[in-house]
Structures are given as C-alpha cells and as structure tokens.
Design a protein around this motif. Structure first.
Motif, PDB file in Angstrom:
ATOM      1  N   ALA B  84      84.673  78.881  88.280  1.00  0.00           N
ATOM      2  CA  ALA B  84      85.644  78.915  88.487  1.00  0.00           C
ATOM      3  C   ALA B  84      86.253  77.943  89.687  1.00  0.00           C
ATOM      4  O   ALA B  84      87.506  77.399  90.777  1.00  0.00           O
ATOM      5  N   ASP B  85      85.539  78.928  91.010  1.00  0.00           N
ATOM      6  CA  ASP B  85      85.511  77.978  92.695  1.00  0.00           C
ATOM      7  C   ASP B  85      86.363  77.061  92.732  1.00  0.00           C
ATOM      8  O   ASP B  85      86.421  76.033  93.620  1.00  0.00           O
ATOM      9  N   PHE B  86      84.718  75.948  91.678  1.00  0.00           N
ATOM     10  CA  PHE B  86      85.504  74.345  91.764  1.00  0.00           C
ATOM     11  C   PHE B  86      86.232  74.154  91.271  1.00  0.00           C
ATOM     12  O   PHE B  86      86.342  72.506  91.243  1.00  0.00           O
ATOM     13  N   SER B  87      86.999  74.610  90.527  1.00  0.00           N
ATOM     14  CA  SER B  87      88.521  74.392  90.152  1.00  0.00           C
ATOM     15  C   SER B  87      89.593  74.169  90.988  1.00  0.00           C
ATOM     16  O   SER B  87      90.069  73.073  90.450  1.00  0.00           O
ATOM     17  N   SER B  88      88.921  74.281  92.010  1.00  0.00           N
ATOM     18  CA  SER B  88      89.955  73.854  93.442  1.00  0.00           C
ATOM     19  C   SER B  88      89.541  72.180  93.472  1.00  0.00           C
ATOM     20  O   SER B  88      90.692  71.255  93.994  1.00  0.00           O
ATOM     21  N   ILE B  89      88.813  71.728  93.213  1.00  0.00           N
ATOM     22  CA  ILE B  89      88.313  70.288  93.118  1.00  0.00           C
ATOM     23  C   ILE B  89      89.847  69.750  92.311  1.00  0.00           C
ATOM     24  O   ILE B  89      89.848  68.549  92.520  1.00  0.00           O
ATOM     25  N   GLY B  90      89.533  70.283  90.860  1.00  0.00           N
ATOM     26  CA  GLY B  90      90.642  69.675  90.096  1.00  0.00           C
ATOM     27  C   GLY B  90      91.576  70.301  90.174  1.00  0.00           C
ATOM     28  O   GLY B  90      92.749  69.736  89.270  1.00  0.00           O
ATOM     29  N   PHE B  91      92.009  70.832  90.885  1.00  0.00           N
ATOM     30  CA  PHE B  91      93.083  71.764  91.694  1.00  0.00           C
ATOM     31  C   PHE B  91      95.212  70.785  91.454  1.00  0.00           C
ATOM     32  O   PHE B  91      95.118  70.710  90.806  1.00  0.00           O
ATOM     33  N   ASN B  92      94.588  69.335  91.717  1.00  0.00           N
ATOM     34  CA  ASN B  92      95.640  68.470  91.996  1.00  0.00           C
ATOM     35  C   ASN B  92      96.133  67.895  90.507  1.00  0.00           C
ATOM     36  O   ASN B  92      97.148  68.291  89.710  1.00  0.00           O
ATOM     37  N   GLN B  93      95.114  67.461  90.035  1.00  0.00           N
ATOM     38  CA  GLN B  93      95.086  67.079  88.156  1.00  0.00           C
ATOM     39  C   GLN B  93      95.651  68.263  87.364  1.00  0.00           C
ATOM     40  O   GLN B  93      96.923  68.069  86.476  1.00  0.00           O
ATOM     41  N   ILE B  94      95.232  69.638  87.428  1.00  0.00           N
ATOM     42  CA  ILE B  94      95.801  70.818  86.857  1.00  0.00           C
ATOM     43  C   ILE B  94      97.324  70.859  86.841  1.00  0.00           C
ATOM     44  O   ILE B  94      97.862  71.069  86.276  1.00  0.00           O
ATOM     45  N   VAL B  95      97.729  71.293  88.761  1.00  0.00           N
ATOM     46  CA  VAL B  95      99.241  71.222  88.952  1.00  0.00           C
ATOM     47  C   VAL B  95      99.972  70.171  88.824  1.00  0.00           C
ATOM     48  O   VAL B  95     101.093  70.579  88.592  1.00  0.00           O
ATOM     49  N   ASN B  96      99.836  69.414  88.892  1.00  0.00           N
ATOM     50  CA  ASN B  96      99.970  68.292  89.165  1.00  0.00           C
ATOM     51  C   ASN B  96      99.721  67.361  88.198  1.00  0.00           C
ATOM     52  O   ASN B  96     101.272  66.374  87.814  1.00  0.00           O
ATOM     53  N   GLN B  97      99.652  67.034  87.440  1.00  0.00           N
ATOM     54  CA  GLN B  97      99.306  66.026  86.309  1.00  0.00           C
ATOM     55  C   GLN B  97      99.417  66.766  85.349  1.00  0.00           C
ATOM     56  O   GLN B  97     100.767  66.411  84.096  1.00  0.00           O
ATOM     57  N   ALA B  98      98.290  67.918  84.752  1.00  0.00           N
ATOM     58  CA  ALA B  98      99.027  69.236  83.624  1.00  0.00           C
ATOM     59  C   ALA B  98      99.892  69.590  83.419  1.00  0.00           C
ATOM     60  O   ALA B  98     100.553  69.843  82.374  1.00  0.00           O
ATOM     61  N   ALA B  99     100.500  70.225  84.257  1.00  0.00           N
ATOM     62  CA  ALA B  99     101.032  71.675  84.282  1.00  0.00           C
ATOM     63  C   ALA B  99     102.509  71.244  83.953  1.00  0.00           C
ATOM     64  O   ALA B  99     103.199  70.864  83.685  1.00  0.00           O
TER      65      ALA B  99
END
Lengths: 320, 323
Positions: B84-99
C-alpha cells in the motif's frame, strides 16, 4: 491553424473584456503547425488523442468542433464538461478524446492504457494513440514512467514534445541538461525525431512518418519540435521573462506566416483565397460565440453533485 | 481459527473468478505473472489466464494511468500495488485522474487498486502503512477494508463489478492467519457495515485487521461482565453512519479504533459523525484509539506498542465504561 489562431485570439479578447470567461485562457500561439501536424494523423472515433495545453490546432485537426472549445471556455451547461471543468481541460474520453488534468505528463500512461485495452480485446487494428507534452512536462516522473511503460508494452503511441523553451517562466537551462530532448528517445528504446516546429512541412513529414511506424508495430514514437511560445503561459502572463533577442530568432518565426507564404509560393493557394478563408473563419467563430452566449450556464440546484456513477454509494449529504 | 481457505487465498480466488467471469478483467502489477506476486495473491493466475496477467515496470503512476486508460476503453483492470505504501507514487493518478473522471466527463472508471496494507512485525516504516483515510478524503473513490475471508472474496468481486474506482485495502496481517471454511455466501453489499459482535455496554467501531483485536478485547471484557458491540465498517467510504448510530443508540458509548496514524482519518470521521448526528445518544465522551504519531517502527517491541493492541483496546474500553 488559422482557425485555431483566430479562435484563440477571440478567447483572449473575451478574457480581456472580462465577465464572459471565468478562469484563465491558455493559448497555443506559435505552436499551431506542430499541434495540427499531429492532429491530422488521427482519425476521430478510431485513434486515441490526449492533447495538452497548447493544442487548440491539434484538437481542431482531430475533429473537435469549434463549439466545444467555446462551450468549455464559456462554461456552458451544454458543453462536454458542463461547467465542472473549464478551458483546456476538455474531452470526450469515451470517444478516444482524453480530457487532460493539470498534472503534466500524466495523460501519457492513460493514452497508453487505452491502446493496451484495445490490443487485449483484439480491436486495436491500425489505431494509434497520440499525446502531447512540452519541455516542462518532460521533467516529471509521470512522463518518465509513462514513456518507459509505453515502450515496454510496445504500444503504437506518438508522443510529441513541443519545446517552446519556457515552462511558464522557466527556461530550458533550468529544465533539463541533455543536449536535445530527442536524445531521451534512445534511453527509452524508441524512435525519436527532431523538427523545426515553425515549419509545417517538416512537422507533417515527421508526424506522418511517426504514425506509419507506430502502425507498423515499431512502438512509441517521440517527435520533438523546437519553437518559441508566441504568447504568455496564459493570457494573464505578459511573458516579460522572454528576452527580446529570443523574439528575433528562427524559432520565433510565426508558423502560420511561414506556412501561408510557402503555400502561396507553391501555387496551392492565392492571397485572395486566404483572405476569403479568413472571412469564413471569422464568421464561424463569431456566430458560434453568439450561439454559445445564449446557452444555459450550470445551475447549482440542478447539478447532481455526484462524484460516483454508482448512486447508492454516494454518501448521505450528497445523495439525492 | 481452523478452515480450509485463508484471507490471501480468498483474494486469489476472487481474482480467479473475476478473470474467468469477465473477459474485460486483467491484472497489472509488479511481479504478479510467473512469480505470482510478492505475497502470492496471483499465484498461477498468469498460467491459468495467459495474456491477462501482466508484470509491470516499477512505475506506480503509470500502472494506475494505464488502468484508467484501459477502463475508459471498457476494460476492468485490477492493479496490484506491491505494498500500500508504494501507492503514494500512484497517488496523483488515483486522486486526480481516476477519482475525477466520472465527475468531469461522465465516463466510467472501473479500476480496482489492491493495497496490501497495515503492519506486520519487522516491516518498518515503508511496508506497513494504512492508506485508506488518505484516499477516502478524495471525492470519487470507493474505499473498502475487508476484515474477513468472506468479505475479502466477495468485496473484491463487488469492487471489480463497480463502475467506479475502488481502493481495496487488504490487510497483510490477515493473509495467512485468518482462515475460514469457505468464502461463504454473498452477504452485505459495499457500503453496509456489519455487527461483528453484538453487545450493549459500549460500541467499538473499527475495520480491517483491528476488527479481530477488538473482538478479542471484547471477549476479555466479557469476563468482567461487559457486553461490547463491535461494528466492522467493511467500507470506510461510503461509511455506514446508520449502522454506527444504531449501535451507539443501543450502547451509549463509542470507541473508534484504527491502525492508521492518529491525525484525522477514519476514526476521527466516525467520532465526528456520531458527535454531530448522535450527540444525544452518548452517555460518555466518544474515544478513539489509533497508532502513534510517528512512522511505523521496525522492531517488534516498538511495532507492538505503536499500533492498538488487544490490551490497549481493552484498556480504552475500561476507561470508557468507567466514565
């Protein structure tokens, strides 16, 4: 290109007049040849396009109607973004036309993913994807990750890098340390080309070749174009950080003048025809502005305020 | 607990069934194909579904970006974050693109992102985090935190079936320890909490692995004659406020327990909802118990003291009951 320029000048004028456009206006002045040359390689409904800030000409070449630009800038409820997002943040993803977010380089992997899914489904055929960045975006992790992933997956993706020499106010010298951004292509294991982006013919040749190689299964293609942004970052920006001497260099040539002169010289078009074409452009843009101005704006009481498509999972205070 | 299927196997089973049931499903993540994943949650799936399980480069941002683009084209990708910790690197795509995708463009984004979450002894600051609160903060995401083998299975299938992006937080501590006879029957939908243990003197609202520690604490207090109700949130977003308030209405006392860091977060949200919507139901100030406000320690002695434990939960319950 000329429609793009005129449309953007109109947006600038509406912005300066105040009241009509809420938020910023971001123009692609000087980048029309480079953007359009990529856009014309793409077929709406078949290819995937992920444009960035200065791609108005590319969007038009891809087939976005003028009215979509105006509806988004003027915040019309009838537009693709319905006032939920504005200006250059527009698209119709289900039609393969991605809507950029502000985080530079982040659309690269998304366009790659769309191609990836088609290949998995067996519907890729000869579709290609194309996305744009500027010199500034090449410094992001998202660009690097996306570029590398697209190369590993060998996807038919064109990545255009418009090196307009300034990322907002930051010059190339503070952005990267390689000699030319096209040098990066080798590191990614993809084909790269560098063109004079003030010259439409060179741009067309480069992107046509890139599209053909992508379709032939040669994987991602990088096309770097050198030019100078002939406007501020946005219309709020007078670009006073660009020194005068830069404005008289080869890169500062206006690509539209260069292309028009060439077309006249070649006998493809006459000066009179260019004048008549501009009258048509003016009419189209003015009529569309008038039409969109009468269209409804978003109403907070009618807005559904749902960030999820699954209504039953929308939390209490937002649930209708 | 005896049984024939573990929490981890349930996750693998759900992915097997998702792949089998829907050709639009594919798996994308680091080391998940022939290697079967760092925790073997995708063991043999690459062999069983050739061409649908992909090893990705170490590029969490691009992994999520690819999944979003694929989802736009009608695929239903499951992305495995190695931790889960490494999802910080994908954070932008998760919260700004997907969400934001559905809100901005009315385009569905059926992406499921699996986050091997939470602490195990010896894992240290960067392989132990619980990220649910961070993602729950953003509109446009569904955050699920299964605590049982049955939920691990059914909630993963339900996540894949949703047309919205889901952050699926699976607890690493439960991977091998938690077993069940089978994956059971589909019970509650995403968005509904579960009364994991009924009681009448106090309510513990918790989720994920802490559900089991809370139940053990409740068993401890039963020896003193207290009946503690344990509510398993199952999904932290949406949060089932009705079930929480219903429980507090029965008990009059609330302790919210979470393994994540203390500032803000799921437990604060629980307290805030009960304080504002159910203040009249409370006989005592609501309490919360979280991890300490430091990075997660490596050494087992420190690690055990950093997160809530059966005894710290029992201790908190005793002070709550004394009020």
């Amino acid at each position: 290109m000329r429609l793009s320029r005129f449309l953007e000048e109109k947006l600038g004028a509406l912005y300066r007049a105040g009241g009509r456009i809420v938020g910023g206006v971001y123009l692609g002045k000087g980048q029309e040849a480079f953007a359009a040359a990529m856009g014309v390689q793409l077929r709406m409904g078949q290819d995937i396009y992920g444009p960035l800030i200065r791609d108005q000409a590319g969007r038009l070449a891809f087939g976005e109607p003028v009215i979509e630009t105006l509806r988004t800038y003027l915040g019309a409820a009838t537009g693709p973004m319905k006032g939920r997002d504005g200006n250059i943040h527009r698209g119709r993803p289900r039609d393969g036309y991605m809507a950029m977010i502000s985080h530079l380089g982040s659309l690269l992997s998304v366009v790659a993913g769309a191609l990836f899914a088609r290949r998995l489904k067996g519907t890729l055929g000869d579709s290609i994807g194309a996305t744009s960045v500027g010199d500034g975006a090449t410094s992001t992790g998202a660009f690097h990750e996306g570029m590398n992933l697209a190369a590993v997956e060998k996807l038919p993706l064109i990545v255009s890098i418009a090196n307009n020499q300034y990322a907002y106010s930051t010059p190339n010298t503070r952005q990267y340390a390689c000699e030319n951004l096209v040098d990066r292509a080798k590191g990614y294991g993809v084909h790269g080309e560098h063109v004079d982006a003030t010259d439409l013919v060179s741009c067309l040749t480069a992107f046509r070749g890139a599209a053909a190689r992508a379709k032939a299964g040669e994987g991602p293609q990088i096309v770097v174009g050198t030019l100078l942004r002939l406007a501020g970052h946005g219309e709020h920006d007078d670009a006073s950080y660009i020194p005068d001497r830069k404005r008289h260099t080869h890169e500062a040539r206006d690509c539209i003048d260069v292309a028009a002169k060439f077309a006249v010289q070649q006998g493809w078009v006459t000066e009179e025809e260019l004048v008549r074409q501009m009258e048509g452009i003016r009419r189209l843009v003015d009529q569309t502005v008038a039409k969109v101005s009468k269209e409804p704006v978003p109403d907070p009481f009618k807005e559904n305020w749902q960030a999820l498509s699954t209504s039953e999972l929308v939390e209490g205070q937002n649930a209708s | 607990m005896s049984g024939s299927i573990t929490y981890l196997e349930a996750i693998r089973e759900a992915q097997y069934d998702a792949l089998r049931n829907d050709p639009a499903v594919f798996l994308y993540g680091q080391d998940i194909n022939t290697f079967g994943g760092a925790f073997k949650a995708t063991k043999n799936l690459g062999k069983e579904f050739p061409g649908r399980v992909f090893d990705s480069p170490i590029s969490e941002d691009a992994m999520v970006g690819l999944a979003i683009g694929a989802a736009i084209e009608g695929a239903r990708p499951i992305v495995e974050m190695q931790f889960a910790d490494f999802s910080s690197i994908g954070f932008n795509q998760i919260v700004n693109q997907a969400a934001t995708l559905y809100w901005r463009t009315e385009t569905h984004c059926p992406v499921t992102i699996r986050l091997p979450s939470g602490g195990t002894a010896g894992s240290g600051p960067f392989h132990s985090q619980s990220m649910e609160a961070i993602y729950a903060h953003y509109p446009g995401l569904v955050i699920v935190t299964p605590a049982t083998v049955e939920d691990a299975y059914w909630m993963l299938l339900d996540s894949v079936a949703l047309n919205d992006p889901v952050i699926y937080c699976e607890h690493k501590f439960l991977y091998y320890h938690l077993k069940s006879e089978s994956t059971g029957e589909r019970s509650l939908p995403i968005g509904k909490a579960r009364i994991a243990r009924p009681g009448r003197h106090a309510t513990v609202v918790t989720y994920s692995a802490m559900v089991h520690d809370a139940i053990r604490a409740a068993e401890e207090l039963q020896l003193d004659g207290y009946q503690i109700e344990v509510v398993d949130l199952r999904s932290v977003k949406p949060m089932d406020t009705d079930t929480i308030l219903g429980s507090v209405a029965r008990t009059g006392r609330l302790l919210a327990v979470g393994e994540a860091f203390p500032w803000g977060g799921v437990t604060a949200e629980v307290i805030s909802r009960v304080a504002s919507e159910g203040f009249h139901l409370l006989d005592a100030p609501p309490m919360r118990l979280n991890a300490k406000d430091t990075p997660i320690p490596y050494h087992p002695n420190l690690w055990k003291a950093h997160r809530p434990t059966v005894s710290s939960i029992a201790g908190a319950l005793r002070s709550l009951l004394r009020y």
